[in-house]
Design a protein around this motif. Structure first.
Motif, short mmCIF file in Angstrom:
data_model
loop_
_atom_site.label_atom_id
_atom_site.label_comp_id
_atom_site.label_asym_id
_atom_site.label_seq_id
_atom_site.Cartn_x
_atom_site.Cartn_y
_atom_site.Cartn_z
N LEU A 55 -50.75 -97.30 15.12
CA LEU A 55 -50.01 -98.47 14.53
C LEU A 55 -49.46 -98.99 16.04
CD1 LEU A 55 -49.05 -98.03 10.97
CD2 LEU A 55 -51.79 -99.47 12.08
N PHE A 56 -49.00 -98.61 16.89
CA PHE A 56 -48.66 -98.87 17.67
C PHE A 56 -48.85 -99.45 18.85
CE2 PHE A 56 -44.44 -96.89 16.26
CZ PHE A 56 -43.76 -97.30 16.78
N GLU A 113 -52.69 -100.59 33.83
CA GLU A 113 -53.16 -99.01 34.27
C GLU A 113 -51.55 -99.08 33.77
OE1 GLU A 113 -54.53 -95.18 34.48
OE2 GLU A 113 -56.03 -97.33 34.37
N ARG A 114 -50.14 -98.94 34.57
CA ARG A 114 -48.95 -98.97 34.34
C ARG A 114 -48.84 -99.23 32.75
NH1 ARG A 114 -45.45 -96.96 32.68
NH2 ARG A 114 -43.22 -97.07 33.95
N TRP A 115 -48.63 -99.68 32.24
CA TRP A 115 -47.70 -100.02 30.75
C TRP A 115 -48.61 -100.00 29.55
CZ3 TRP A 115 -43.44 -99.21 31.41
CH2 TRP A 115 -42.78 -100.10 32.16
N LEU A 116 -50.34 -100.43 29.66
CA LEU A 116 -50.84 -100.13 28.00
C LEU A 116 -50.60 -99.32 27.18
CD1 LEU A 116 -53.22 -103.29 28.63
CD2 LEU A 116 -51.47 -103.34 27.04
N ALA A 117 -50.91 -98.41 28.02
CA ALA A 117 -52.06 -97.26 26.81
C ALA A 117 -50.23 -96.66 26.95
CB ALA A 117 -52.20 -95.99 28.06
N PRO A 118 -49.37 -96.51 27.17
CA PRO A 118 -47.75 -95.57 26.81
C PRO A 118 -47.17 -97.38 25.75
CG PRO A 118 -47.47 -96.68 29.04
CD PRO A 118 -48.88 -96.52 28.50
N ILE A 119 -47.67 -98.10 25.73
CA ILE A 119 -47.79 -99.22 24.36
C ILE A 119 -48.39 -99.21 23.53
CG2 ILE A 119 -47.72 -101.65 24.45
CD1 ILE A 119 -46.69 -102.51 26.59
N ALA A 123 -45.01 -95.25 22.97
CA ALA A 123 -43.85 -94.24 24.15
C ALA A 123 -43.09 -95.18 24.94
CB ALA A 123 -44.69 -93.47 25.29
N VAL A 124 -43.75 -96.62 24.62
CA VAL A 124 -43.40 -97.39 25.01
C VAL A 124 -43.13 -98.46 24.34
CG1 VAL A 124 -43.05 -100.02 27.19
CG2 VAL A 124 -43.49 -97.27 27.90
N VAL A 125 -41.51 -99.39 23.56
CA VAL A 125 -41.59 -100.48 23.01
C VAL A 125 -41.23 -101.31 24.08
CG1 VAL A 125 -39.93 -101.84 21.52
CG2 VAL A 125 -40.49 -98.93 21.29
N ALA A 126 -42.32 -102.87 23.65
CA ALA A 126 -42.37 -103.68 24.61
C ALA A 126 -42.11 -104.75 24.26
CB ALA A 126 -43.91 -104.10 24.75
N SER A 127 -41.39 -105.72 24.63
CA SER A 127 -40.09 -106.40 23.65
C SER A 127 -40.61 -107.71 24.48
CB SER A 127 -38.59 -106.80 23.67
OG SER A 127 -37.84 -107.43 22.75
N ALA A 168 -36.02 -101.43 23.32
CA ALA A 168 -37.05 -101.83 24.93
C ALA A 168 -37.44 -101.04 25.23
CB ALA A 168 -37.39 -103.59 24.71
N ASP A 169 -38.10 -100.58 26.31
CA ASP A 169 -38.83 -100.10 27.05
C ASP A 169 -39.00 -100.84 28.64
OD1 ASP A 169 -37.65 -97.11 26.42
OD2 ASP A 169 -39.33 -97.88 25.08
#
Length: 392
Positions: A55-56, A113-119, A123-127, A168-169
Motif C-alpha cells: 500500500l505504500f 531510480e534513487r527514490w521511487l523504489a524505497p518510496i 522504506a522512505v516516507v515522502a512528504s 518523513a525521510d
C-alpha cells in the motif's frame, strides 16, 4: 468494473488487491480504531501489514517497485481506505499521491531510480512540502526561496501543516527561484532529505481530528542542495508539477470522502434499525428514514461522480474541471452525511468512542486540504468561462 486499458494491472489482479485491502481495513484496522484515537498513532503492526500489502506504493509504476494502479483503480482502493480512520491512509497517502506523483510525472531518470523504489516499499516516507502561512491552496503566493550558488541551490523558508513531516525521510519542497514572469510562475521543486543540514521539523500539530495522522511545521535554513536535487532538472517544472499532482490528488480525496460517507451511512442504518424510542425502533420513524435517504443519495452520487472523474483523468479527457468538481461535491457531501449520522444517533452521536463522532471530526479536514472548497469553485468557474471563450 472494467478498468482503462492504460492500466498495467489486469482486472483480476486488481480485484484481488481490492479484496485484500478491504479485508485489511475491516479486520485489521476497524477493530483498532479506538486504540488509534487514544494513542494518536497507527500501531506498528498495522503499518507493517500495510507495507506487506504494497500500500505504500500502490500508485507507483511497477518498474519502480509499486503495484502500478492507475487512477481508476486508485479511487476504488481509496473508497475502501476511507471506511476507517483516515490516519491509516495518511501513512502512505503522500508516497502514492502528491509527493510520489511529482517524481513519477516530472522527475529525472536518476531521481526516479534513487527514490521511487524505497518510496514504493515504505522504506522512505515522502512528504509534500507546499503549504505556507500565506500560500495554501494557491501556490503562487510562495515565499520559500531557492537561490543558486554556483552549481548548488540554497533553500530558505518555512512550511506549515506538512503531513507526515515528523516521520518523513524525504521532503518534496516547493520554492520560488524568481518572481513570476512571462516564462512561468518561477516556482521549482526540490528533493530535500530530512536529515539535510538546516532542516528542522517542529512539534506535531494538535488537530481537531484525524488522530494518528501527524502534521507539523518544517523550516529550511540555508539548506544547501546539489543541482541533482532540482526535480526534472528544470526551474520551470515546479508549478506545473504542483498543479498536476494536486489535481490528481483531488480525485483521490474525493474517493476517500465517499468511503468515509459510506461508513457514516452504515453506522446510521445499523443504529436506526436497532435503537428504540418509546418502544419503537427509530428507523420506523419517517423523519429518520428521510435522513437515511439523503445520506444514501449523497453516497451513491459521490461514488458515480468520482469514478467518472477518474476515468476522464486516465483517458486524458478532463484534468482540470472534473477533479475539482469531484473534490468539491464529495467532500461537502461527506460533511453533510456525517452531520446527519450524528443527528440519527442523537445524543450518543456526540460521545467520544462512537464512530460517527470520529467521522464527523475527520471529514471536516477534507474540505480544506489539497484545495479548499472555495478554490475548487474558482477553478471550476474560471475554466468553464475560459473554455467558452476559446470556442467563440
Amino acid at each position: 468494473m472494467t478498468t482503462s486499458s492504460v492500466s498495467s494491472v489486469d482486472d483480476d489482479v486488481f480485484a484481488e488487491i481490492l479484496a485484500q485491502t478491504r479485508r485489511f481495513v475491516r479486520t485489521a484496522v476497524v477493530p483498532r480504531e479506538q486504540e488509534i484515537l487514544d494513542t494518536d498513532q497507527v500501531p506498528d503492526d498495522v503499518r507493517a501489514a500495510a507495507k506487506d500489502l504494497g500500500l505504500f506504493g500502490y500508485a507507483i509504476p511497477q518498474e519502480w517497485g509499486g503495484l502500478g494502479l492507475n487512477l481508476v483503480q486508485d479511487v476504488e482502493l481509496a473508497m475502501e481506505l476511507g471506511y476507517t480512520c483516515l490516519a491509516v491512509r495518511s501513512m502512505f497517502g503522500t508516497n502514492n499521491g502528491i509527493a510520489g506523483q511529482v517524481l513519477v510525472g516530472f522527475g529525472t531518470d536518476e531521481q526516479r531510480e534513487r527514490w521511487l523504489a524505497p518510496i514504493a516499499s515504505g522504506a522512505v516516507v515522502a512528504s509534500f512540502a507546499l503549504t505556507e502561512s500565506g500560500a495554501g491552496s494557491n501556490p503562487a503566493g510562495l515565499r520559500t526561496k531557492a537561490v543558486r550558488e554556483g552549481d548548488d541551490w540554497v533553500l530558505d523558508g518555512q512550511k506549515r501543516f506538512i503531513t507526515n513531516a515528523p516521520l518523513a525521510d524525504l521532503f518534496v519542497v516547493f520554492a520560488r527561484t524568481r518572481p513570476a514572469d512571462a516564462d512561468g510562475a518561477g516556482i521549482a521543486v526540490f528533493l530535500v532529505p530530512a536529515d539535510a543540514a538546516g532542516v528542522e521539523v517542529g512539534a506535531k500539530d494538535a488537530k481537531m481530528g484525524q488522530e494518528g495522522a501527524w502534521t507539523a511545521d518544517v523550516s529550511f535554513s540555508q539548506v544547501r542542495l546539489p543541482a541533482a536535487a532540482l526535480v526534472g532538472g528544470s526551474e520551470d517544472i515546479g508549478y506545473r508539477a504542483a498543479m498536476t499532482s494536486l489535481a490528481r490528488g483531488r480525485i483521490h480525496i474525493a474517493a476517500l470522502a465517499v468511503g468515509a460517507a459510506q461508513r457514516a451511512l452504515d453506522e446510521s442504518v445499523s443504529y436506526a434499525a436497532t435503537a428504540t424510542q418509546g418502544g419503537t425502533v427509530i428507523g420506523d420513524f419517517q423523519l429518520v428514514q428521510a435522513m437515511l435517504a439523503d445520506q444514501q443519495t449523497g453516497v451513491l452520487a459521490g461514488r458515480a461522480l468520482v469514478r467518472d472523474a477518474a476515468r476522464q483523468w486516465v483517458d486524458n479527457e478532463d484534468r482540470r474541471i472534473a477533479p475539482s468538481v469531484a473534490k468539491l461535491f464529495c467532500t461537502e457531501m461527506a460533511g453533510n452525511v456525517a452531520d446527519l449520522a450524528v443527528q440519527v444517533h442523537g445524543g450518543s452521536g456526540y460521545i467520544r468512542g462512537v464512530p460517527v463522532e470520529r467521522i464527523y471530526r475527520e471529514v471536516r479536514l477534507l474540505r480544506l486540504y489539497e484545495g479548499t472548497s472555495e478554490i475548487q469553485r474558482l477553478i471550476i468557474g474560471s475554466n468553464l468561462v475560459k473554455r467558452a471563450k476559446s470556442q467563440r
